[in-house]
Design an enzyme around this catalytic site. Sequence first.
Site, PDB file in Angstrom:
ATOM      1  N   ASP A  20       0.426  -1.256   0.049  1.00 44.02           N
ATOM      2  CA  ASP A  20      -0.241  -0.229   0.058  1.00 44.02           C
ATOM      3  C   ASP A  20       0.942   1.065   0.153  1.00 44.02           C
ATOM      4  O   ASP A  20      -0.605   2.165   0.256  1.00 44.02           O
ATOM      5  CB  ASP A  20      -1.176  -0.063   1.175  1.00 44.02           C
ATOM      6  CG  ASP A  20      -0.265   0.257   2.798  1.00 44.02           C
ATOM      7  OD1 ASP A  20       0.756  -0.061   2.601  1.00 44.02           O
ATOM      8  OD2 ASP A  20      -1.549   0.635   3.433  1.00 44.02           O
ATOM      9  N   CYS A  54      -2.036   3.968   6.050  1.00 40.65           N
ATOM     10  CA  CYS A  54      -1.826   3.065   7.280  1.00 40.65           C
ATOM     11  C   CYS A  54      -2.177   2.725   8.802  1.00 40.65           C
ATOM     12  O   CYS A  54      -2.562   2.212   9.690  1.00 40.65           O
ATOM     13  CB  CYS A  54       0.140   2.838   7.856  1.00 40.65           C
ATOM     14  SG  CYS A  54       0.958   2.787   6.395  1.00 40.65           S
TER      15      CYS A  54
END
Length: 373
Positions: free
Chosen positions: A238, A363
């Site tokens: 990501d 995150c």
Amino acid sequence: MLRSLAGAGVLALGLTACTGSDDPADAGAPAPGAGGGTGRRLGAEWEKHTRTFMAWPASENVWGDQLADVRKDIAGLAAAIGAHEPVVLMARPEQQEQAQQACGGDVEVIPLAVDDLWARDTVPLFVEEGGKVKGVDLNFSGWGNKQEHGNDGKVARTLLERYGIDRIETPVTAEGGSFETDGLGTLVLTESSVVNANRNPGMSREQVEGELKKALGVTTVIWLAGVRGEDITDAHVDCLMRFVAPGVVLLDKSYPGTPADVWSRSADQARSVLENATDARGKGIEVIELPQPDPDGITGRGDAFVSSYMNFYIGSKGVYLPRFGDTRADDRAQQVMKEHFPDRAIVPVRIDTIASGGGGIHCATHDLPAVGG
């Protein structure tokens, strides 16, 4: 999250990780064969959410004298998302009142013991099955026992029990930031963060892939090499690439003119793989590179600072991406998001302290999908 393992002092020891006709939500229906034969589906982030989960940074042992600043970042991010969709923030019981005051009335703060802010990795990975949302417990291990995770290791099970969501077990140890999906049966991940003895000793790539297909209901897995041992996550996907629609991905690119390093080589390898891959529908993938900001123009600092725009979060009504301070690059990133999500608010958020700890907006957030969304 891409926190460096080298030279980060106290942080290295304690800090962890992480739509209408033109809108990707219209492409959210399962593809033929999606579900991998299990009847499960891992949805795309652009589909509708019931809520967004976040976590309150808990300890000076992790953040040192940055604790107050990172809490400001988390509170600001939670409030920004909370203006558009429900946000539930987990906080240690003794810190619940402080967190609530900091985040404001648009954020629900619940008492649930956590170690740090990286909800992407500690919260279960949610799938749909039989008209219900279920949670896949990925056995969070502190990124392969790189840091203490006594509370965070229990978050998945505790959260599922609190909300009455069925728990799905898997022998694979991983984190939510390890995976990226189009919602139609395609899963992209880095081999470095999953096929690794620090998470899954003795398991081959084929074995890991088989277990992920069963647990998540995906049918096509695209493997990127990633990078081992340079950050605490072993290069979560990501911070490298993200789907913005079926068959379309954004890919991180180093700022033009900067020397090639292990991360730029990883991005080059990822581009080569993605450009030659086919998704679960049997179609090719368009790769759009999005350069990082000028290192000399950003407002944040630190050896572990993450300046990738890839770590954005797609909410039900907004897209939240970092604002680094390089106006030209920030504006370009916002325009790219607007082109792909024309019916959502594009919300830049300054997260310099979170980024200095090696993480980003993705995150720090984790979506709970709405069934049929």
